[in-house]
Structure formats: C-alpha cells, structure tokens
Design an enzyme around this catalytic site. Sequence first.
Site, PDB file in Angstrom:
ATOM      1  CG  HIS A 118     -10.487 -38.798  36.815  1.00  0.00           C
ATOM      2  ND1 HIS A 118      -9.612 -38.248  37.722  1.00  0.00           N
ATOM      3  CD2 HIS A 118     -11.614 -38.015  36.859  1.00  0.00           C
ATOM      4  CE1 HIS A 118     -10.164 -37.195  38.297  1.00  0.00           C
ATOM      5  NE2 HIS A 118     -11.379 -37.019  37.780  1.00  0.00           N
ATOM      6  CG  HIS A 134     -12.741 -33.975  34.616  1.00  0.00           C
ATOM      7  ND1 HIS A 134     -12.116 -32.990  35.338  1.00  0.00           N
ATOM      8  CD2 HIS A 134     -13.154 -34.898  35.529  1.00  0.00           C
ATOM      9  CE1 HIS A 134     -12.137 -33.301  36.617  1.00  0.00           C
ATOM     10  NE2 HIS A 134     -12.771 -34.460  36.764  1.00  0.00           N
ATOM     11  CD  GLU A 135     -15.171 -38.145  34.775  1.00  0.00           C
ATOM     12  OE1 GLU A 135     -14.494 -39.053  35.302  1.00  0.00           O
ATOM     13  OE2 GLU A 135     -15.702 -37.227  35.435  1.00  0.00           O
TER      14      GLU A 135
END
Length: 450
Positions: free
Chosen positions: A35, A31-32
């Site tokens: 980003h 997920h990170e």
Amino acid sequence: MDVLSLIPQFGNLLYTIVAFVIALSVIVAVHEYGHYIVGRWSGIHAEVFSVGFGPVLWSRIDKRGTRWQIAALPFGGYVKFLGDANAASGKDEGAMQEITEQTPEELRRTMHGAPLWARAATVAAGPVFNFVMSIVVFGLIFMSQGVTREPLTVGELRSLPGTAQELQDGDEIVAIAGLPVPDFDQQGAWSDFTDALPVEPELDYTVIRDGQTLDVSGPWLFPALIQQVVPRSAAMDIDLKSGDVITAVNGDPIFAFEQLKEHVEGSDGKVLLLNVWRDGAELEFALAPRRTDEPQPEGGFVTHWRIGIVGGMALEPATEPAGLLASLSGGVQQTIRIVDGSLSGVWHMVTGAISTCNISGPIGIAETSGAMASQGAQNFIFFIAVLSTAVGLLNLFPIPALDGGHLVFYAYEAIAGKPPSDGVLRVLMGVGVSLILGLMVFSVTNDLFC
C-alpha cells in the site's frame, strides 16, 4: 475446559507466541508496504506506517514526513494516508475540509483527493504484494531443493528397522522388482509404476554403481515412515516425530505406508495402538484418527479419517539445481493452488459439504506457526508464504473495510461517475467491521471447541 490443553505439545507457549508474531509481522509488513510504496509512487502521502496496533513501542519520522512505527499489539498493521480518519481509510471530513481550502496540489496528495486509478492501485497493491511474496518464497524454496535427478539416484538412505539395505548413496536405480523406473516428473507413468510394484518388505533393485550394473536388495519403496507431522493433528498431539517408523497397528505388523493408511481409514475414529521405531528404540503410542476434509486435484473435497502424517520414500532422491524461471513458475503454480483450494473450501463450507471447523482463528494459526517453526526454518518459511497467500486472498473479499470492499466502491465510482455518499460509506463500513469481528469470534470459537 483444560486451559493447559491449548498449549501445543511441541514446546512452550512463549515459543508459539514468538513464532506467531514473527510470521504475522512479516506478512503484515509486506502487505502494508505494498500500500505504502504504490501510494507514494502514485503521489499519495502516507502519514503513518504501523506494524501492530495500540501503544507505540518505537517510531521515527523519515525525510518525507512519514512516521514508521511498531505498536504493542502485533495482530495487524496499517498505513494512514493524508486525509484518512482511521486505519480503515475512512475519510477525516474535518481534515479534508481544511485541505480542500488549500492548494489543489495538497488535495491531490490525499487518499480521497487522488485520481481513481491511483486509489485503486494503492489499495490493490497490498494483496498483490502478498501474492508476489509467496511466489518469490516458494520459488526460492524450490530452487534450494532442486529437481530430482534422472535417472532416480540415491541421495541419502533413510534409517529403517529390520530390512536389508544393500543400496548405497549415489546408486542410479534403473529398475525395481524387474520394472523399469520411469522419469520422476512423469506423474502418470510414475503412478502406474508404483501401483505395479509387488507389496513386499524387500525388493530387488537394479542399480548402476561406479559404471557397473548390479542387483541388490532394498526395502519397500514407501515404508510406514513419518517424513512430516501435520500441525494440530492427532500425531502431533502424541508427539510423533519426523523419522519415526510405524511397525505395527493394533498388534498387526506393517511395513508399507499404504497398510498404515488402510488401518487409519478403516478405524471409524476408534483409538489405534501404534508400535513405533525411533532411532533403534521401540515405543508405543495410542491415538484416535480425526475426520479431515481433503481437497482433490479434480476439485471438491473428500472426507477421510487421518492421523496427520506425511510419508516418504525409503530413500532421499538426489537432486540437481533448478533454474530460476522454472522455480518461479513453480512458485506461481503453488500460489494458484492455494488460492484455488481456499476458494473451493469456502464454497464447500457455505454449501455445507464440509465442516466450518476448517476455519482457523488466531489460536490455531499461532499453534501452526509454532509447529512449523519447530520442524525447521524451511518449513516455517514455507508456512509464512502459505499464510501470506491466504491473507492476500482474504483482503480481496468484497467486504467493506477490507481492500476488496474499497475496490468495489471504486468500481462503482468508475461506472456511476461519482463515489457513494459519505453516509452510505459510513453505514457500509460499519457493516463490514461487524462482519469481520463476527468472523473473528467464530474462528476463535472454532479454535477452542472444534
């Protein structure tokens, strides 16, 4: 409360924690990274990439000036971009003032000074990467499993008690009890075929073996066999295992999974006494079915009494390799089903149609992680993909402090031509954090008392 009852029966607490940390760390990292990498591609500088919160256990700074670190509390992670005040991407007004006084190029490298499209893409990338991960993992699992060979072919015979077993590995089954066997992927025809089979302990199978057509005896196609035990279920609590065969319920002999299902659904939650055959040994267990809200293919939920097992056929069908595109298509469909089921579940909980006990917190997720890990690597990886989809979906909810909340702010900015004021953002972010903390407390309460 007996604290020891919170320790799952499949293993010790340490095993559960390790499985949970691995599952959550993989999902958070993906997920990170979404980003981070989209932010980098969009020209936004990341100062910190952290898996976990709290004291830093390990870190290094790469050539772009980003610190990569692992922190002590493995319950999430974050990317801190230039100009951010915290992990939730709140604006550091002092730092932004200093950067604004520098060159426009430096302001462009901040999260708050980047164009709207760059900020929106960076924020959306986290959930998108979760979905992509799920699709790829599901696709790879489907590819490794293959597709059922047509005609239905015996890949491996299950070990069953007290039944004639004249079938052999490699037999092509063309008819059972005189009924032609349809293609396995024709769901309607297959369902009609299984419904028409006479419910008897032994059936006549017509098979092709070494080029010859033979009639042989075999067991009922869907015995009371446990193929998988559902985590956090009544069956797991009493240590039923994959491969167990239930031979009697409350003293009534059974041979078909449907017979077991009738006993469970008609129990009204009363304790059932099970006779179980396990590797030639006869065992006895007692358990009470639990009310379970089950999603339906046509939508909505139906509540049944369940003990938490998944059945299977008396034989493991032979498979053949699945194509890449077909496998990825299956991965997409599986991900969509999880999203649709999750949204439907939330709606039915809000309207009171099903119990809010369906919301699990960190204790429940940890128990499930350990349970799936104990059932094999493939089951554990499948669970990680399911959880990744859930995390991606949760982060898209329009709650301030989550990715979905930021996207709502960006949508407002696109329509109004300016972002919400810093004061309004601070208030909304505070409300969002309070909602998230409240949800966490509620979910932990569910884990302990539901």
